[in-house]
Enzyme design. Structure first.
Site, PDB file in Angstrom:
ATOM      1  N   GLU A 164      18.101  -5.446  -3.983  1.00 25.67           N
ATOM      2  CA  GLU A 164      18.039  -6.236  -5.212  1.00 25.67           C
ATOM      3  C   GLU A 164      18.181  -5.398  -6.485  1.00 25.67           C
ATOM      4  OE1 GLU A 164      18.131  -9.463  -5.211  1.00 25.67           O
ATOM      5  OE2 GLU A 164      17.960  -9.609  -3.050  1.00 25.67           O
ATOM      6  N   GLU A 183      11.754   8.155 -16.119  1.00 23.10           N
ATOM      7  CA  GLU A 183      12.205   9.527 -15.871  1.00 23.10           C
ATOM      8  C   GLU A 183      12.818   9.661 -14.471  1.00 23.10           C
ATOM      9  OE1 GLU A 183       9.375   9.377 -19.096  1.00 23.10           O
ATOM     10  OE2 GLU A 183       9.256   8.655 -17.031  1.00 23.10           O
ATOM     11  N   GLY A 237       0.818  -1.203   0.000  1.00 21.91           N
ATOM     12  CA  GLY A 237       0.000   0.000   0.000  1.00 21.91           C
ATOM     13  C   GLY A 237       0.850   1.250   0.000  1.00 21.91           C
TER      14      GLY A 237
END
Length: 399
Positions: A244, A386, A127
């Site tokens: 990661e 971006e 969330g």
């Protein structure tokens, strides 16, 4: 970086392959995978098999109940699982929340959540994003007001993948509006069965239901479910998002696309000749193969940087994210083109209950159109291209 073959890694790869041959149930192998993770029954069944082998958490340290594998071993494991058609694990729990629990959670919180994650009995969703707070995550407005031993949460999250199938959600909320926006955020764990939570489906352009809107209406969350101190949510989130880097390119997906392209190149025909005999297609395929090889080499480089705790790994991970996701889009587009007239069809993967009549090229073409549609979002989720280019510019300037 040492580019010499790693015989130890080759031995490990054979161990993983042997395990998959022996323990991956035939009725699970090759089943359609959702855009992010497998269907819950398949995922849970496979997670229990992995956990019984001691491989329930490939991305965690041994002290935390994981395998303790190196970054390169984890990449090998992921590649071989994709090649064998194994179900996914719960990536939200494995790669995002799990490291946060291991680093910041109390012993009581770990005891409650970690065993259930390892055995596949508690699936998670994330969330974070809100309407108007996507790339600018720090501007989130979902509020959590302290009321004794609970927080009262009100607000809305969006793009909540698999909220409709998840047991719990890890949630960013604003607990202080009087300080700098990054400093007023806290990190909560919330049971999805808590009264006041409403999940509304969003059907995405690939015609699947994996995304949702999630609403919180006076949801009472125990303060004991907060990870870290109040206001530490932003620092915890940066830790979560910085893990990661080597996996940012989703190399197993790129290699799966190559397998599909080679299959179509050999089986699709233009007149009497196979598609691969068309010079333009052969050239495009060769260029994509070279790009995947380049990404694979860069993944190994970033993995080596992570092993050495190099600060440059963060910028290189962002480069991988840009190159890998843009390559996903171009490869999935070529897959649709390679299907010829059938490329215009959205194969019935999201809704097929097994009764639909077989369609031409079903074995190799199944889900390709849906996949191409879904990959339109790959340069947006996980940090837009971006945003990634901004990270690259700042990090490399500092280096």
């Amino acid at each position: 970086m040492d580019f010499q073959p790693d015989t130890g890694l080759d031995t490990f790869r054979e161990e993983v392959r042997a395990f998959l041959r022996e323990h991956l149930p035939r009725d699970l192998a090759g089943k359609p995978v959702g855009s992010v993770r497998s269907m819950r029954p398949d995922l849970v069944r496979w997670q229990k098999i992995l956990n019984a082998r001691g491989w329930g958490a490939p991305h965690w340290a041994q002290k935390d109940g994981g395998t303790g594998w190196t970054v390169l071993q984890r990449l090998v494991f992921d590649e071989e699982c994709v090649a064998a058609g194994a179900p996914t694990q719960d990536g939200f729990a494995q790669k995002l929340l799990g490291p946060v629990l291991n680093e910041f959670a109390s012993p009581e919180q770990k005891a409650e959540h970690v065993p259930l994650i390892l055995d596949g009995e508690r699936l998670w969703c994330q969330g974070f994003s809100e309407p108007g707070s996507g790339s600018d995550l720090a501007s989130l407005r979902t509020r959590a007001v302290r009321d004794g031993d609970h927080y009262v949460v009100n607000g809305q999250k969006i793009w909540t993948s698999y909220a409709h199938e998840s047991d719990w959600i890890f949630l960013l909320v604003r607990t202080d509006t009087e300080v700098k926006k990054q400093a007023g955020i806290s990190f909560l764990l919330v049971d999805m069965k808590t009264p006041g939570i409403t999940v509304r489906p969003i059907r995405s352009i690939d015609d699947c239901h994996h995304l949702n809107e999630t609403f919180f209406d006076n949801v009472r969350v125990p303060v004991a479910n907060r990870i870290g101190a109040e206001g530490d949510g932003w620092n915890i989130t940066k830790f979560l998002l910085n893990n990661e880097h080597a996996s940012a390119a989703d190399l197993p997906i790129l290699r799966r696309y190559l397998i599909q392209l080679r299959t179509l190149a050999a089986t699709q025909r233009v007149g009497a000749a196979p598609l691969i005999a068309q010079p333009e297609f052969a050239l495009r395929l060769a260029r994509l193969e070279a790009e995947v090889t380049a990404v694979a080499t860069m993944v190994k480089r970033v993995a080596a940087m992570e092993q050495d705790h190099s600060p440059a790994a963060h910028a290189m991970g962002s480069i991988l994210k840009v190159r890998g996701t843009e390559l996903q889009q171009r490869m999935s587009e070529l897959l649709v083109e390679a299907l010829g007239d059938y490329g215009a069809l959205a194969y019935p993967e999201p809704h097929d209950d097994g009764t639909a009549a077989a369609m031409p090229l079903q074995d190799v073409g199944r889900g390709i159109a849906n996949e191409m549609f879904f990959r339109r979002a790959s340069t947006i989720y996980g940090g837009t291209s971006e945003v990634q280019r901004g990270i690259i510019a700042r990090m490399l300037f500092q280096l």
